[in-house]
Design an enzyme around this catalytic site. Structure first.
Site, PDB file in Angstrom:
ATOM      1  N   SER A 144       0.876  -1.176   0.000  1.00  0.00           N
ATOM      2  CA  SER A 144       0.000   0.000   0.000  1.00  0.00           C
ATOM      3  C   SER A 144       0.903   1.212   0.000  1.00  0.00           C
ATOM      4  O   SER A 144       2.063   1.127   0.433  1.00  0.00           O
ATOM      5  CB  SER A 144      -0.865   0.000   1.264  1.00  0.00           C
ATOM      6  OG  SER A 144      -1.514   1.253   1.440  1.00  0.00           O
ATOM      7  N   TYR A 157      -1.703  -0.802  10.277  1.00  0.00           N
ATOM      8  CA  TYR A 157      -1.720  -0.992   8.822  1.00  0.00           C
ATOM      9  C   TYR A 157      -0.423  -0.459   8.212  1.00  0.00           C
ATOM     10  O   TYR A 157       0.213  -1.127   7.395  1.00  0.00           O
ATOM     11  CB  TYR A 157      -2.936  -0.279   8.238  1.00  0.00           C
ATOM     12  CG  TYR A 157      -3.197  -0.564   6.791  1.00  0.00           C
ATOM     13  CD1 TYR A 157      -3.750  -1.780   6.387  1.00  0.00           C
ATOM     14  CD2 TYR A 157      -2.907   0.380   5.810  1.00  0.00           C
ATOM     15  CE1 TYR A 157      -4.000  -2.033   5.046  1.00  0.00           C
ATOM     16  CE2 TYR A 157      -3.160   0.144   4.478  1.00  0.00           C
ATOM     17  CZ  TYR A 157      -3.711  -1.072   4.094  1.00  0.00           C
ATOM     18  OH  TYR A 157      -3.964  -1.317   2.759  1.00  0.00           O
TER      19      TYR A 157
HETATM   20  P1  NAD Z   1     -11.357  -6.071   0.320  1.00  0.00           P
HETATM   21  O1  NAD Z   1     -11.729  -5.947   1.757  1.00  0.00           O
HETATM   22  O2  NAD Z   1     -12.389  -5.926  -0.734  1.00  0.00           O
HETATM   23  O3  NAD Z   1     -10.584  -7.451   0.078  1.00  0.00           O
HETATM   24  C1  NAD Z   1      -9.746  -8.052   1.025  1.00  0.00           C
HETATM   25  C2  NAD Z   1     -10.062  -9.534   1.045  1.00  0.00           C
HETATM   26  O4  NAD Z   1      -9.142 -10.202   1.923  1.00  0.00           O
HETATM   27  C3  NAD Z   1     -11.471  -9.820   1.588  1.00  0.00           C
HETATM   28  O5  NAD Z   1     -12.220 -10.567   0.649  1.00  0.00           O
HETATM   29  C4  NAD Z   1     -11.218 -10.581   2.876  1.00  0.00           C
HETATM   30  O6  NAD Z   1     -12.188 -11.570   3.171  1.00  0.00           O
HETATM   31  C5  NAD Z   1      -9.857 -11.195   2.620  1.00  0.00           C
HETATM   32  N1  NAD Z   1      -9.204 -11.537   3.884  1.00  0.00           N
HETATM   33  C6  NAD Z   1      -9.121 -10.782   5.009  1.00  0.00           C
HETATM   34  N2  NAD Z   1      -8.517 -11.454   5.985  1.00  0.00           N
HETATM   35  C7  NAD Z   1      -8.204 -12.678   5.496  1.00  0.00           C
HETATM   36  C8  NAD Z   1      -7.584 -13.835   6.042  1.00  0.00           C
HETATM   37  N3  NAD Z   1      -7.158 -13.859   7.307  1.00  0.00           N
HETATM   38  N4  NAD Z   1      -7.425 -14.921   5.248  1.00  0.00           N
HETATM   39  C9  NAD Z   1      -7.852 -14.902   3.968  1.00  0.00           C
HETATM   40  N5  NAD Z   1      -8.460 -13.841   3.397  1.00  0.00           N
HETATM   41  C10 NAD Z   1      -8.641 -12.746   4.155  1.00  0.00           C
HETATM   42  O7  NAD Z   1     -10.214  -4.986   0.087  1.00  0.00           O
HETATM   43  P2  NAD Z   1      -9.320  -4.689  -1.208  1.00  0.00           P
HETATM   44  O8  NAD Z   1      -9.347  -3.240  -1.397  1.00  0.00           O
HETATM   45  O9  NAD Z   1      -9.638  -5.584  -2.332  1.00  0.00           O
HETATM   46  O10 NAD Z   1      -7.896  -5.053  -0.590  1.00  0.00           O
HETATM   47  C11 NAD Z   1      -6.995  -5.971  -1.160  1.00  0.00           C
HETATM   48  C12 NAD Z   1      -5.595  -5.607  -0.717  1.00  0.00           C
HETATM   49  O11 NAD Z   1      -5.272  -4.298  -1.188  1.00  0.00           O
HETATM   50  C13 NAD Z   1      -5.399  -5.568   0.791  1.00  0.00           C
HETATM   51  O12 NAD Z   1      -4.132  -6.115   1.110  1.00  0.00           O
HETATM   52  C14 NAD Z   1      -5.427  -4.080   1.099  1.00  0.00           C
HETATM   53  O13 NAD Z   1      -4.726  -3.767   2.267  1.00  0.00           O
HETATM   54  C15 NAD Z   1      -4.759  -3.523  -0.131  1.00  0.00           C
HETATM   55  N6  NAD Z   1      -5.003  -2.114  -0.433  1.00  0.00           N
HETATM   56  C16 NAD Z   1      -6.259  -1.658  -0.727  1.00  0.00           C
HETATM   57  C17 NAD Z   1      -6.450  -0.308  -1.027  1.00  0.00           C
HETATM   58  C18 NAD Z   1      -7.816   0.239  -1.342  1.00  0.00           C
HETATM   59  O14 NAD Z   1      -7.992   1.457  -1.288  1.00  0.00           O
HETATM   60  N7  NAD Z   1      -8.794  -0.563  -1.675  1.00  0.00           N
HETATM   61  C19 NAD Z   1      -5.374   0.560  -1.027  1.00  0.00           C
HETATM   62  C20 NAD Z   1      -4.103   0.053  -0.745  1.00  0.00           C
HETATM   63  C21 NAD Z   1      -3.939  -1.274  -0.469  1.00  0.00           C
END
Ligand code: NAD
Length: 262
Positions: A144, A157
């Site tokens: 991130s 985070y």
């Molecule tokens: P999201 O919440 O839609 O997806 C995250 C997924 O991870 C969920 O489906 C959840 O069930 C799964 N998950 C959580 N804990 C888990 C575990 N212990 N075991 C297995 N699966 C698990 O969010 P997203 O935006 O798709 O995020 C995906 C990645 O991108 C994450 O690592 C997040 O930190 C990162 N990220 C997102 C953003 C954003 O703005 N969306 C920005 C920077 C980084």
């Protein structure tokens, strides 16, 4: 037209979430078989329906990445039912609470580190040891921008994602002799959607000097800090991940690429 990932197998964690699903669909569209890993079977069944048109093998596997035995089982299942994993998109994550460090909830800190950093390590370990035997594979970890510049109110985070950036650098060195590349992506403000609303509401509620207490104003303030002056669209992520997984990036390893609008 030939599909560049025809015959490959990809494991995607957090595959029922926004970014994981978008990337899995892109890899499938380019011909890769996919194994979708997440916490919830019902959600996985639901998203898996969207893959029929791509004509590739699709399997789902329920796994909590914080549990190493469960990760080993999931990876074993993936390789047995679909094939040797060529691509890992190591992406499961949880954003955690928003509070200044002196007030940050202790249990939540541990939970975030366990999912975002320890979980990423677990999957990386279980998959890479199999890739090492085959001397082939490519890995992308989801970090991130919070892992490159510490944001306020996100102690768990921010430090977990800095950890993911570090893990990416270390793993790239450990795995380079085995012909395996490890890179990362650092998305910033993506939206609109649940994550964007959650983040702006919770930052507003911290009542700290960095943001207004009105979530609508926080949205404006955050976007004002982006040189391109807009949120990123989830669909702006898969192409970058596909590039880093593909042979087009064959001399790139250990980098975490910002997807941040500048
Ligand atoms: P999201 O919440 O839609 O997806 C995250 C997924 O991870 C969920 O489906 C959840 O069930 C799964 N998950 C959580 N804990 C888990 C575990 N212990 N075991 C297995 N699966 C698990 O969010 P997203 O935006 O798709 O995020 C995906 C990645 O991108 C994450 O690592 C997040 O930190 C990162 N990220 C997102 C953003 C954003 O703005 N969306 C920005 C920077 C980084």
């Amino acid at each position: 037209d030939t599909k560049r990932f025809a015959g490959k197998t990809a494991l995607v964690t957090g595959a029922a979430g926004n970014i994981g699903l978008a990337v899995a669909r892109r890899l499938a569209k380019e011909g890769s078989h996919v194994v979708l890993l997440d916490l919830d079977q019902a959600k996985l069944d639901d998203v898996a329906k969207g893959f029929a048109e791509h004509g590739v093998k699709v399997k789902t596997v329920v796994c909590d990445v914080t549990n190493y035995a469960s990760v080993e089982e999931a990876v074993e299942y993936a390789e047995k039912t679909v094939g040797p994993i060529d691509f890992l998109f190591n992406n499961a994550g949880y954003q955690g609470a928003f509070a200044p460090v002196q007030d940050y909830p202790v249990e939540d800190f541990q939970r975030v580190v366990n999912i975002d950093l320890v979980g990423a390590f677990h999957v990386l370990r279980a998959v890479s040891r199999r890739m090492v035997e085959r001397r082939s594979g490519s890995i992308v970890n989801t970090a991130s921008m919070a892992g490159l510049q510490g944001p306020p109110n996100m102690a768990a985070y921010g430090s977990s994602k800095f950890g993911v950036v570090g893990l990416t650098q270390v793993a790239s060195k450990d795995l380079a002799p085995h012909n395996i590349r490890v890179n990362g992506i650092a998305p910033a403000l993506m939206g609109p959607g649940f994550m964007w609303d959650r983040q702006t509401e919770l930052q507003a509620a911290t009542n700290t000097q960095y943001f207004s207490t009105d979530p609508e104003k926080v949205k404006v303030e955050m976007v004002a800090g982006v040189p391109m002056r807009r949120l990123g669209d989830i669909e702006e992520i898969p192409g970058t991940v596909a590039f880093l997984l593909s042979e087009d990036s064959s001399y790139i390893t250990g980098v975490t690429l910002p997807i941040s609008g500048g």
